[in-house]
Design an enzyme around this catalytic site. Structure first.
Site, PDB file in Angstrom:
ATOM      1  N   SER A 208      -0.744  34.401  64.327  1.00  0.00           N
ATOM      2  CA  SER A 208      -0.111  33.591  65.374  1.00  0.00           C
ATOM      3  C   SER A 208      -0.491  32.120  65.337  1.00  0.00           C
ATOM      4  O   SER A 208       0.110  31.308  66.044  1.00  0.00           O
ATOM      5  CB  SER A 208      -0.454  34.162  66.755  1.00  0.00           C
ATOM      6  OG  SER A 208       0.254  35.354  66.986  1.00  0.00           O
TER       7      SER A 208
ATOM      8  N   LYS B  65       2.389  29.786  64.798  1.00  0.00           N
ATOM      9  CA  LYS B  65       3.409  29.472  65.799  1.00  0.00           C
ATOM     10  C   LYS B  65       3.583  27.982  66.064  1.00  0.00           C
ATOM     11  O   LYS B  65       4.717  27.492  66.110  1.00  0.00           O
ATOM     12  CB  LYS B  65       3.108  30.234  67.090  1.00  0.00           C
ATOM     13  CG  LYS B  65       3.281  31.743  66.941  1.00  0.00           C
ATOM     14  CD  LYS B  65       2.794  32.497  68.173  1.00  0.00           C
ATOM     15  CE  LYS B  65       2.966  34.002  68.002  1.00  0.00           C
ATOM     16  NZ  LYS B  65       2.398  34.770  69.125  1.00  0.00           N
TER      17      LYS B  65
ATOM     18  N   TYR C  41       9.554  35.752  60.853  1.00  0.00           N
ATOM     19  CA  TYR C  41       8.334  35.693  61.656  1.00  0.00           C
ATOM     20  C   TYR C  41       7.222  36.518  60.997  1.00  0.00           C
ATOM     21  O   TYR C  41       6.071  36.071  60.913  1.00  0.00           O
ATOM     22  CB  TYR C  41       8.622  36.191  63.068  1.00  0.00           C
ATOM     23  CG  TYR C  41       7.383  36.306  63.923  1.00  0.00           C
ATOM     24  CD1 TYR C  41       6.683  35.181  64.332  1.00  0.00           C
ATOM     25  CD2 TYR C  41       6.892  37.558  64.291  1.00  0.00           C
ATOM     26  CE1 TYR C  41       5.536  35.295  65.105  1.00  0.00           C
ATOM     27  CE2 TYR C  41       5.750  37.680  65.063  1.00  0.00           C
ATOM     28  CZ  TYR C  41       5.074  36.541  65.463  1.00  0.00           C
ATOM     29  OH  TYR C  41       3.937  36.659  66.221  1.00  0.00           O
TER      30      TYR C  41
ATOM     31  N   TYR D  89      -2.756  32.065  75.168  1.00  0.00           N
ATOM     32  CA  TYR D  89      -2.107  33.157  75.898  1.00  0.00           C
ATOM     33  C   TYR D  89      -2.561  33.209  77.356  1.00  0.00           C
ATOM     34  O   TYR D  89      -2.685  32.178  78.014  1.00  0.00           O
ATOM     35  CB  TYR D  89      -2.353  34.497  75.192  1.00  0.00           C
ATOM     36  CG  TYR D  89      -1.962  34.494  73.747  1.00  0.00           C
ATOM     37  CD1 TYR D  89      -0.701  34.049  73.345  1.00  0.00           C
ATOM     38  CD2 TYR D  89      -2.839  34.935  72.758  1.00  0.00           C
ATOM     39  CE1 TYR D  89      -0.325  34.051  71.999  1.00  0.00           C
ATOM     40  CE2 TYR D  89      -2.479  34.942  71.421  1.00  0.00           C
ATOM     41  CZ  TYR D  89      -1.212  34.501  71.054  1.00  0.00           C
ATOM     42  OH  TYR D  89      -0.851  34.507  69.746  1.00  0.00           O
TER      43      TYR D  89
ATOM     44  N   VAL E  49      -4.341  36.875  65.675  1.00  0.00           N
ATOM     45  CA  VAL E  49      -5.003  38.186  65.649  1.00  0.00           C
ATOM     46  C   VAL E  49      -5.658  38.478  64.303  1.00  0.00           C
ATOM     47  O   VAL E  49      -6.370  39.470  64.162  1.00  0.00           O
ATOM     48  CB  VAL E  49      -4.026  39.320  66.027  1.00  0.00           C
ATOM     49  CG1 VAL E  49      -3.552  39.166  67.454  1.00  0.00           C
ATOM     50  CG2 VAL E  49      -2.856  39.373  65.047  1.00  0.00           C
TER      51      VAL E  49
END
Length: 602
Positions: free
Chosen positions: A57, A60, A182, A234, A252
């Site tokens: 991630s 992103k 993705y 998050y 992660v």
């Protein structure tokens, strides 16, 4: 310091690697790397910083950056919001009113960003993503095929998100294509050192500090960092902002990046995750580094509190022009009416506002002032406007203004402008500007009817004045008149002694070469002063260059005549030496006051 943080956290084995992707569950769980990269490209590192792992991630913000570059701010904003969700990263949810993902840092927003990448076909679009990441890292990055296959085989939740986005019209392409891209971007392999450089590129306004290649425009970098600040961690974003206070993004795979704009990037790799999906050691390391290095973006540094580095009057720090005793007395009495302000750091709104306010507070008591910008870095447009307005206002109130701005940071070239021009005078060094201030004070505060003497006769020179008339006439006969044109070198460095010079008219400048490549003034001497006495007394060559600053008229005693006085007229030689010593002492005292005053403000 990195070693200490690494050692303190190495034994923390809480948390566990992500297990919903089989390949991630298989990594060595206790790998640990920690890097800090400066905005000019130096990387400090400790631990497993060369170990490859997948970006996950952390990809992103970089795909979001590419989408912004492809579609523009409004084009992306129509599909992705920028609000914290308060939910886990893989939550299947959209904003109830707009149906948009809350932000690009959660999976729904990241899949949408992947759908917005331009390209001829799926392969070309992913290749553009890979090249984008590589520009940030400063080397060619590749995808880990095994991790990609593992993600694609188990990514049912992300496929559900993709189809949900397609069903409400947020993405208008094949959802399988967007989700596959993705998966691929998450599977790009990096090292902890790569991530540090990627973070430093964000810190350096989108320019890779090692390759100097621009990876993203400054405006879009600002947008990406803003979203990272509020959404990058998050549903732990609030705790992160309060305890670490840096734009950041976790993955992660065990990686975290954090950015202090304009200064540095931090990266951590440690696969054991907490309940939010963030690296346990990574969060702890960033928190500790932020505390030790005072990196929190809400921490106000001392330099940020004021742009004024030092301020002083010309009485406290005079110029290197030696004045006559009468003028020196005027400056001692009225020198506080001219002041120098040294500014430093990046001059943005807050610093400029404080500087303007401080300068305005003294205006009524000032005849002249200098604003020294040599230690200023960036000058924002609003700061430039504020200083221009300040100069114009000061002129209206009767205060003359000068800038020391050799690099024209305010847009005014060094020149001799009309004194009534609101832009004021511009100098390349502070010493010349200080002399300009002194001239203004002298012009306004000399006793009525007095003028500065610029020319004297030999008999009136302080070296001879006061002697018995016979001795004075005898000594005067040993001096020969000479003239020098403006700019003419009277004595160069290394020249042998060539005489005792008495200045009768004009100015003489003693110079030295500075480490900045420029020639600087050590002192300027005027009518009634002497030079050449030290080489004459010691028999040593000149250690400085001596140049005629204006047309100069001098009287010179040749070395052989000076030496013969010892035998022929010892008492006259003694009287001459006593006067030379007094003059040298006065000159040394003026130089010490200038140097000691300046040193106190450096």
């Amino acid at each position: 310091m990195l070693d200490e943080v690494y050692a303190a956290l190495r034994e923390d084995t809480s948390g566990a690697p992500a297990d919903y992707i089989p390949e991630l569950a298989a990594v060595p769980p206790d790998s640990f790397g920690l890097c800090l990269a400066t905005a000019d490209g130096l990387v400090y590192e400790v631990g497993d910083t060369a170990t490859g792992f997948t970006i996950q991630s952390i990809s992103k913000p970089f795909t979001y950056a590419l989408a912004l570059a492809d579609r523009g701010l409004d084009g992306v904003a129509a599909h992705i919001d920028v609000e914290p969700s308060g939910e886990p990263f893989n939550e299947i949810s959209l904003e109830p009113d707009t149906q948009r993902p809350s932000n690009p840092m959660i999976n729904s927003g990241a899949i949408t960003a992947a759908s917005l990448i331009a390209g001829r076909d799926a392969a070309d679009k992913f290749e553009r993503v890979r090249r984008c990441y590589s520009r940030f890292a400063g080397r060619e990055l590749q995808m880990d095929e095994a991790v990609y296959i593992s993600e694609a085989r188990t990514g049912f939740r992300n496929r559900a998100i993709g189809y949900m986005l397609r069903s409400v019209g947020i993405i208008d392409v094949d959802p399988d294509d967007a989700v596959d891209r993705y998966f691929r971007q998450c599977s790009i392999e990096v090292t902890c050192a790569d991530l540090a450089v990627m973070a430093a590129t964000l810190a350096d306004n989108g320019v890779n500090p090692r390759t100097r290649e621009r990876a993203l425009s400054a405006a879009l970098t600002e947008r990406v960092l803003s979203v990272m600040t509020t959404c990058g961690m998050y549903n732990a974003a609030g705790d992160w902002v309060t305890t670490v206070g840096l734009p950041a993004k976790s993955g992660v795979g065990g990686g975290i990046i954090a950015v202090l704009p304009g200064q540095l990037g931090i990266s951590v790799y440690s696969p054991r995750l907490d309940g939010h999906g963030n690296s346990v050691r990574g969060v702890a390391a960033c928190r500790e580094l932020s505390r030790r290095l005072e990196l929190h973006f809400c921490h106000v540094t001392r330099s940020a509190r004021t742009a004024i580095r030092a301020e002083y009057t010309v009485a406290q720090v005079p110029s290197r022009l030696r004045r006559s005793p009468a003028d020196a007395e005027v400056l001692a009495a009225h020198g506080e009416r001219a002041r120098v302000y040294e500014l430093h750091g990046d001059l943005l709104f807050a610093g400029a506002e404080r500087a303007v306010r401080a300068i305005e507070g003294n205006v009524g008591a000032l005849d002249a002032l200098v604003i020294d910008l040599r230690r200023v870095g960036e000058v924002s447009a609003v700061a430039r406007e504020m200083l221009d307005a300040l100069q114009a206002e000061l002129v209206k109130r009767g205060s003359r203004v000068a800038l020391v701005d050799p690099e024209a940071k305010l847009g005014h070239e060094a020149s001799s402008l009309d004194p009534d021009d609101p832009r004021g005078r511009v100098f390349i060094d502070r010493d010349t500007a200080t002399e300009w201030c002194e001239d203004i004070v002298l012009a306004r505060h000399r006793p009525p009817g007095t003028i500065a003497r610029t020319s004297i006769d030999l008999a009136d020179h302080p070296l001879l004045r006061g002697l018995d008339p016979a001795d004075r006439d005898r000594l005067a006969a040993d001096f020969q008149p000479r003239t020098f044109a403006r700019g003419e070198v009277i004595a160069d460095r290394g020249d042998p002694r060539c005489g005792l010079f008495l200045i009768l008219d004009g100015r003489v400048r003693v110079t030295f070469p500075g480490t900045d490549g420029r020639v600087h003034r050590l002192v300027t001497l005027s009518a009634g002063m002497t030079f050449g006495e030290i080489p004459m007394l010691l028999g040593e060559p000149f250690v400085n260059e001596i140049v005629a600053e204006t047309p100069v008229r001098v009287a010179v005693m040749r070395p052989e005549v000076f030496d013969e006085l010892t035998q022929g007229h010892p008492q006259l030689k003694l009287a001459l030496l006593q006067r030379l010593a007094a003059g040298a002492y006065a000159q040394m005292d003026a130089a010490v006051r200038t140097i000691s005053g300046s040193a106190g403000n450096y």
